[in-house]
Motif scaffolding. Sequence first.
Motif, PDB file in Angstrom:
ATOM      1  N   SER A 155       0.715  -1.178  -0.091  1.00 33.13           N
ATOM      2  CA  SER A 155       0.173  -0.014  -0.097  1.00 33.13           C
ATOM      3  C   SER A 155       0.799   1.099   0.038  1.00 33.13           C
ATOM      4  N   GLN A 156       2.173   0.959   0.048  1.00 32.55           N
ATOM      5  CA  GLN A 156       2.993   2.309   0.030  1.00 32.55           C
ATOM      6  C   GLN A 156       3.755   2.432  -1.251  1.00 32.55           C
ATOM      7  N   GLU A 157       3.910   3.847  -1.486  1.00 37.72           N
ATOM      8  CA  GLU A 157       4.342   4.199  -2.588  1.00 37.72           C
ATOM      9  C   GLU A 157       6.109   4.079  -2.728  1.00 37.72           C
ATOM     10  N   VAL A 158       6.713   3.646  -3.690  1.00 36.23           N
ATOM     11  CA  VAL A 158       8.198   3.450  -3.888  1.00 36.23           C
ATOM     12  C   VAL A 158       8.322   4.447  -4.896  1.00 36.23           C
ATOM     13  N   LEU A 159       9.380   5.067  -4.814  1.00 42.50           N
ATOM     14  CA  LEU A 159       9.776   6.239  -5.900  1.00 42.50           C
ATOM     15  C   LEU A 159       9.949   5.473  -7.268  1.00 42.50           C
ATOM     16  N   THR A 160       9.448   6.197  -8.317  1.00 44.25           N
ATOM     17  CA  THR A 160       9.461   5.482  -9.462  1.00 44.25           C
ATOM     18  C   THR A 160      10.798   5.225 -10.145  1.00 44.25           C
ATOM     19  N   THR A 161      11.669   6.382  -9.645  1.00 43.27           N
ATOM     20  CA  THR A 161      13.160   6.547 -10.355  1.00 43.27           C
ATOM     21  C   THR A 161      13.731   5.053  -9.777  1.00 43.27           C
ATOM     22  N   ILE A 162      13.426   4.661  -8.546  1.00 50.08           N
ATOM     23  CA  ILE A 162      13.923   3.282  -7.935  1.00 50.08           C
ATOM     24  C   ILE A 162      13.429   2.145  -8.660  1.00 50.08           C
ATOM     25  N   SER A 163      12.038   1.999  -8.365  1.00 45.64           N
ATOM     26  CA  SER A 163      11.467   0.769  -8.991  1.00 45.64           C
ATOM     27  C   SER A 163      11.659   0.594 -10.519  1.00 45.64           C
ATOM     28  N   SER A 164      11.832   1.674 -11.315  1.00 48.67           N
ATOM     29  CA  SER A 164      12.181   1.436 -12.597  1.00 48.67           C
ATOM     30  C   SER A 164      13.438   0.863 -12.681  1.00 48.67           C
ATOM     31  N   ARG A 165      14.349   0.914 -12.034  1.00 50.87           N
ATOM     32  CA  ARG A 165      15.671   0.311 -11.961  1.00 50.87           C
ATOM     33  C   ARG A 165      15.733  -0.962 -11.509  1.00 50.87           C
ATOM     34  N   CYS A 166      14.499  -1.664 -11.009  1.00 53.15           N
ATOM     35  CA  CYS A 166      14.766  -2.801 -10.456  1.00 53.15           C
ATOM     36  C   CYS A 166      13.485  -3.649 -10.971  1.00 53.15           C
ATOM     37  N   GLN A 167      13.766  -5.061 -10.893  1.00 46.94           N
ATOM     38  CA  GLN A 167      12.632  -5.990 -11.329  1.00 46.94           C
ATOM     39  C   GLN A 167      11.757  -5.828 -10.179  1.00 46.94           C
TER      40      GLN A 167
END
Length: 343
Positions: A155-167
């Motif tokens: 339910s918590q947001e993770v920065l797109t800049t971080i999640s986009s660099r991970c699987q």
Amino acid sequence: MDQPTTILSHMELIGQDKAKSLVERTMRSGRMPHAYVFKGPDGVGKKLFARGLAATLNCRGETPGSACGVCSSCKKFLSDNHPDYMVIRPEKGTIKIDQIREMCRTLGYAPYESDLRVVLLEDVHTMRQEAANSLLKTLEEPPAGNLLILTAEASQEVLTTISSRCQVIPFFGLPAEQCAELLRQLVPVMDKEQAMLLARLAEGSPGKALLLHETELLSIAGKIIATVSDAGVDSNRDVGVLLKVAQELSELKEHIPPLLGLLRLWLRDLLLIPEGGGDAYNNWQKPLVAVNPDTAHQLKSWSSEDLFAKLQAVDTAEKQLKRNCNRTLVCEVLIFHLHGGTS
């Protein structure tokens, strides 16, 4: 709260077939990502899966894709003493930039004894902006010989800049029956009915179910429900009664969020009963607390607008607590909002 670390290989984790399939696919391809994000509800095994994956990747046995449990690497994982497995946890509710800087310095060195160092960053949704920016640099240019595994609450947001660099690997709550079966394995004295009840209230999260079992959260939740839904409690005359319940809630400290989850589930159940809350009241009365039967009729008088307003009050309290607002005041305001309309 995750399940106890009694398993070794990630494949031993009960459930989470999609997560297993996605990770196994990358392992077979020989092109492991430099970073994963394990995202899902608390207590469903994300951290335990990460530890099992680290053990599997570093196992010196002859069977690929599994941890043998007998080699020197596996024995170190079993004793939680592996030099190439690092865990970073939030300190006082957040991951700070100093923790990330220290991690980055460590990543600059080769693994101590393995081909791959695995770093687990727990609850990255708690990370402050400056820490996230520091981590981003590492994700953009990851040092060789390192795998980062980030976990986050669904339910918590993770920065797109971080999640986009991970699987991103999704995790889910277990089916109630599967969760209940696991609970009975972990707590052999627990009967089937109690295990099913805890599994349902924990929404398929074994970790949350164990927390409910080991604490007084069910009892306190029952007291709150009994008080705020009691038509005999007057918000003007019985201020002391409401404040006492609010004080009990406030004293839970770090256990307040899971209790708020119980209250949210209770209110949602009432909303799902088309003709009022009588049936939902009876469902909650047995596991939580026996109160004045007339309260069931009072619950039926709550409109959907009333229930949505009470759900909003729970959400607001949760957000305020995350912003470190005065805990006692937040709990008092919540209890009065939940009681509103019952007198």
